[in-house]
Write a protein that holds these residues in place. Structure first.
Motif, PDB file in Angstrom:
ATOM      1  N   SER A  52      -3.096   2.052 -10.594  1.00 25.06           N
ATOM      2  CA  SER A  52      -1.968   1.300 -10.050  1.00 25.06           C
ATOM      3  C   SER A  52      -2.424  -0.099  -9.647  1.00 25.06           C
ATOM      4  O   SER A  52      -3.616  -0.420  -9.670  1.00 25.06           O
ATOM      5  CB  SER A  52      -1.378   2.016  -8.832  1.00 25.06           C
ATOM      6  OG  SER A  52      -2.248   1.910  -7.720  1.00 25.06           O
ATOM      7  N   GLU A  53      -1.481  -0.936  -9.242  1.00 32.94           N
ATOM      8  CA  GLU A  53      -1.832  -2.290  -8.815  1.00 32.94           C
ATOM      9  C   GLU A  53      -2.525  -2.290  -7.454  1.00 32.94           C
ATOM     10  O   GLU A  53      -3.092  -3.314  -7.046  1.00 32.94           O
ATOM     11  CB  GLU A  53      -0.575  -3.161  -8.748  1.00 32.94           C
ATOM     12  CG  GLU A  53       0.496  -2.675  -7.797  1.00 32.94           C
ATOM     13  CD  GLU A  53       1.712  -3.570  -7.787  1.00 32.94           C
ATOM     14  OE1 GLU A  53       1.529  -4.792  -7.597  1.00 32.94           O
ATOM     15  OE2 GLU A  53       2.832  -3.067  -7.982  1.00 32.94           O
ATOM     16  N   TYR A  54      -2.503  -1.155  -6.759  1.00 28.11           N
ATOM     17  CA  TYR A  54      -3.180  -1.044  -5.472  1.00 28.11           C
ATOM     18  C   TYR A  54      -4.377  -0.104  -5.591  1.00 28.11           C
ATOM     19  O   TYR A  54      -4.618   0.737  -4.731  1.00 28.11           O
ATOM     20  CB  TYR A  54      -2.204  -0.518  -4.417  1.00 28.11           C
ATOM     21  CG  TYR A  54      -1.004  -1.411  -4.232  1.00 28.11           C
ATOM     22  CD1 TYR A  54      -1.113  -2.630  -3.556  1.00 28.11           C
ATOM     23  CD2 TYR A  54       0.238  -1.057  -4.756  1.00 28.11           C
ATOM     24  CE1 TYR A  54      -0.004  -3.449  -3.398  1.00 28.11           C
ATOM     25  CE2 TYR A  54       1.342  -1.873  -4.594  1.00 28.11           C
ATOM     26  CZ  TYR A  54       1.218  -3.066  -3.914  1.00 28.11           C
ATOM     27  OH  TYR A  54       2.304  -3.882  -3.762  1.00 28.11           O
ATOM     28  N   SER A  55      -5.137  -0.268  -6.658  1.00 33.08           N
ATOM     29  CA  SER A  55      -6.260   0.633  -6.929  1.00 33.08           C
ATOM     30  C   SER A  55      -7.318   0.629  -5.829  1.00 33.08           C
ATOM     31  O   SER A  55      -8.032   1.615  -5.656  1.00 33.08           O
ATOM     32  CB  SER A  55      -6.909   0.270  -8.271  1.00 33.08           C
ATOM     33  OG  SER A  55      -7.366  -1.076  -8.260  1.00 33.08           O
ATOM     34  N   GLU A  72      -1.207  -1.010   7.621  1.00 34.64           N
ATOM     35  CA  GLU A  72      -0.831   0.033   6.664  1.00 34.64           C
ATOM     36  C   GLU A  72      -1.947   1.060   6.484  1.00 34.64           C
ATOM     37  O   GLU A  72      -1.692   2.263   6.393  1.00 34.64           O
ATOM     38  CB  GLU A  72      -0.490  -0.596   5.307  1.00 34.64           C
ATOM     39  CG  GLU A  72       0.766  -1.443   5.301  1.00 34.64           C
ATOM     40  CD  GLU A  72       0.516  -2.883   5.704  1.00 34.64           C
ATOM     41  OE1 GLU A  72      -0.589  -3.182   6.238  1.00 34.64           O
ATOM     42  OE2 GLU A  72       1.420  -3.725   5.486  1.00 34.64           O
ATOM     43  N   CYS A  73      -3.190   0.581   6.446  1.00 31.06           N
ATOM     44  CA  CYS A  73      -4.325   1.491   6.281  1.00 31.06           C
ATOM     45  C   CYS A  73      -4.479   2.415   7.488  1.00 31.06           C
ATOM     46  O   CYS A  73      -4.864   3.577   7.338  1.00 31.06           O
ATOM     47  CB  CYS A  73      -5.609   0.697   6.068  1.00 31.06           C
ATOM     48  SG  CYS A  73      -5.732  -0.065   4.438  1.00 31.06           S
ATOM     49  N   THR A 133       1.496   4.948  -0.610  1.00 31.52           N
ATOM     50  CA  THR A 133       1.256   3.652  -1.245  1.00 31.52           C
ATOM     51  C   THR A 133       2.540   3.106  -1.859  1.00 31.52           C
ATOM     52  O   THR A 133       2.877   1.929  -1.709  1.00 31.52           O
ATOM     53  CB  THR A 133       0.173   3.777  -2.331  1.00 31.52           C
ATOM     54  OG1 THR A 133      -1.055   4.213  -1.734  1.00 31.52           O
ATOM     55  CG2 THR A 133      -0.052   2.447  -3.024  1.00 31.52           C
ATOM     56  N   LEU A 134       3.274   3.976  -2.541  1.00 33.37           N
ATOM     57  CA  LEU A 134       4.539   3.554  -3.141  1.00 33.37           C
ATOM     58  C   LEU A 134       5.559   3.179  -2.075  1.00 33.37           C
ATOM     59  O   LEU A 134       6.294   2.194  -2.212  1.00 33.37           O
ATOM     60  CB  LEU A 134       5.089   4.672  -4.023  1.00 33.37           C
ATOM     61  CG  LEU A 134       4.268   5.055  -5.265  1.00 33.37           C
ATOM     62  CD1 LEU A 134       4.945   6.171  -6.029  1.00 33.37           C
ATOM     63  CD2 LEU A 134       4.051   3.847  -6.162  1.00 33.37           C
ATOM     64  N   LEU A 135       5.611   3.981  -1.006  1.00 31.22           N
ATOM     65  CA  LEU A 135       6.606   3.737   0.042  1.00 31.22           C
ATOM     66  C   LEU A 135       6.305   2.485   0.851  1.00 31.22           C
ATOM     67  O   LEU A 135       7.199   1.706   1.179  1.00 31.22           O
ATOM     68  CB  LEU A 135       6.659   4.942   0.987  1.00 31.22           C
ATOM     69  CG  LEU A 135       7.297   6.225   0.433  1.00 31.22           C
ATOM     70  CD1 LEU A 135       7.098   7.378   1.405  1.00 31.22           C
ATOM     71  CD2 LEU A 135       8.779   6.011   0.164  1.00 31.22           C
ATOM     72  N   VAL A 136       5.026   2.283   1.160  1.00 30.20           N
ATOM     73  CA  VAL A 136       4.648   1.195   2.051  1.00 30.20           C
ATOM     74  C   VAL A 136       4.531  -0.148   1.322  1.00 30.20           C
ATOM     75  O   VAL A 136       4.957  -1.188   1.835  1.00 30.20           O
ATOM     76  CB  VAL A 136       3.309   1.526   2.750  1.00 30.20           C
ATOM     77  CG1 VAL A 136       2.813   0.310   3.570  1.00 30.20           C
ATOM     78  CG2 VAL A 136       3.468   2.729   3.666  1.00 30.20           C
ATOM     79  N   PHE A 137       3.979  -0.121   0.106  1.00 31.80           N
ATOM     80  CA  PHE A 137       3.668  -1.382  -0.577  1.00 31.80           C
ATOM     81  C   PHE A 137       4.657  -1.771  -1.662  1.00 31.80           C
ATOM     82  O   PHE A 137       4.780  -2.946  -1.991  1.00 31.80           O
ATOM     83  CB  PHE A 137       2.267  -1.309  -1.176  1.00 31.80           C
ATOM     84  CG  PHE A 137       1.191  -1.169  -0.132  1.00 31.80           C
ATOM     85  CD1 PHE A 137       0.795  -2.255   0.644  1.00 31.80           C
ATOM     86  CD2 PHE A 137       0.575   0.051   0.086  1.00 31.80           C
ATOM     87  CE1 PHE A 137      -0.182  -2.116   1.594  1.00 31.80           C
ATOM     88  CE2 PHE A 137      -0.418   0.189   1.049  1.00 31.80           C
ATOM     89  CZ  PHE A 137      -0.786  -0.900   1.805  1.00 31.80           C
ATOM     90  N   SER A 138       5.327  -0.792  -2.256  1.00 32.37           N
ATOM     91  CA  SER A 138       6.265  -1.098  -3.354  1.00 32.37           C
ATOM     92  C   SER A 138       7.656  -1.341  -2.795  1.00 32.37           C
ATOM     93  O   SER A 138       8.538  -0.496  -2.883  1.00 32.37           O
ATOM     94  CB  SER A 138       6.266   0.037  -4.374  1.00 32.37           C
ATOM     95  OG  SER A 138       5.000   0.208  -4.932  1.00 32.37           O
TER      96      SER A 138
END
Length: 261
Positions: free
Chosen positions: A126-129, A196-197, A255-260
């Protein structure tokens, strides 16, 4: 304890694969998955159930081939899921030779040992690898701190009917360990994602501990102590990676919920 520490040190070089990512990490996931299927189904066989090894191994080939040739296509992933559910049901068509448990065990093994670990690959591609590290830092940070805090001050049992040695103090220490490990990583590598982390580290730690308890519940029902003896002091692959397997899908979803957005 000495054996556990030595084994853990031996496994540290595996983190090189996380750093490399790409096909080396995918290859490691495939290997862990294949060994995990065998261990999981052997446990079921010890309890008198006969899962379909062939279908599970075919699931691995189809899933990773789909990711290689159609990366990130959720439509293909959905099709794979439907085919696996149907395949598990078709496995039970031989009603005289197979039981309902055989079908259920087959599907559960595919979801648990194949689909869950696959999320490591999804995160890596993904783009957040970079967040792939949170999977392992949350899981192993929780495991390490829960073990040592539990040994030092653990008095109140967490879930005695599943894992008598685990304590509530150890569980709290595990969450703290995940926060510390993930926090240090975020501070030095992705400080702009610190908040987020931290959220992911707490959720990941709780889920990692559920994964450990779920593995204990399986083994209790199967009547086995460990899934295998591949790793001295830790048992089999599933004994070592049970928390990672549970954590990966949740961190991918977060990751999808927080960053996308």
């Amino acid at each position: 304890m000495k054996t556990r520490i030595i084994s853990a040190c031996i496994m540290l070089p595996l983190l090189i694969l996380v750093y490399l990512g790409g096909y080396p990490l995918m290859g490691a996931c495939i290997l862990v998955t294949l060994i995990g299927i065998r261990e999981f189904y052997k446990g079921y066989e010890a309890a008198g159930t006969r899962p379909a090894y062939g279908l599970a191994y075919a699931a691995v080939v189809l899933l990773y081939a789909a990711e290689i040739f159609a990366p990130g296509d959720m439509r293909v992933l959905l099709l794979w899921m439907v085919v696996m559910v149907m395949g598990s049901m078709i496995y039970g068509f031989n009603v005289e030779g197979r039981k309902l448990d055989d079908m259920s065990a087959t599907l559960l093994g595919i979801l648990y040992c194949v689909f869950f670990p696959f999320h490591i690959v999804l995160i890596d591609r993904s783009e957040y690898s970079i967040l792939i590290w949170l999977v392992f830092l949350a899981a192993f940070g929780t495991d390490i701190m829960a073990y040592f805090v539990g040994m030092a001050i653990g008095k109140h049992k967490l879930c005695p009917h599943l894992s008598p040695k685990k304590s509530k103090e150890g569980a709290a220490g595990g969450v703290l360990g995940s926060v510390i490990f993930c926090g240090i990583f975020a501070y030095f590598v992705i400080p702009e994602m610190m908040t987020e982390c931290m959220i992911i580290s707490v959720v990941g730690s709780v889920v990692a501990q559920f994964g450990d308890l779920a593995a204990s519940a399986f083994k209790r029902q199967m009547g086995i102590k460990d899934y295998g003896n591949l790793i001295p002091g830790h048992g089999g692959i599933l004994d070592r990676f049970d928390s990672v397997i549970f954590t990966a899908p949740i961190i991918y979803a977060l990751t999808l919920l927080v960053f996308s957005r």
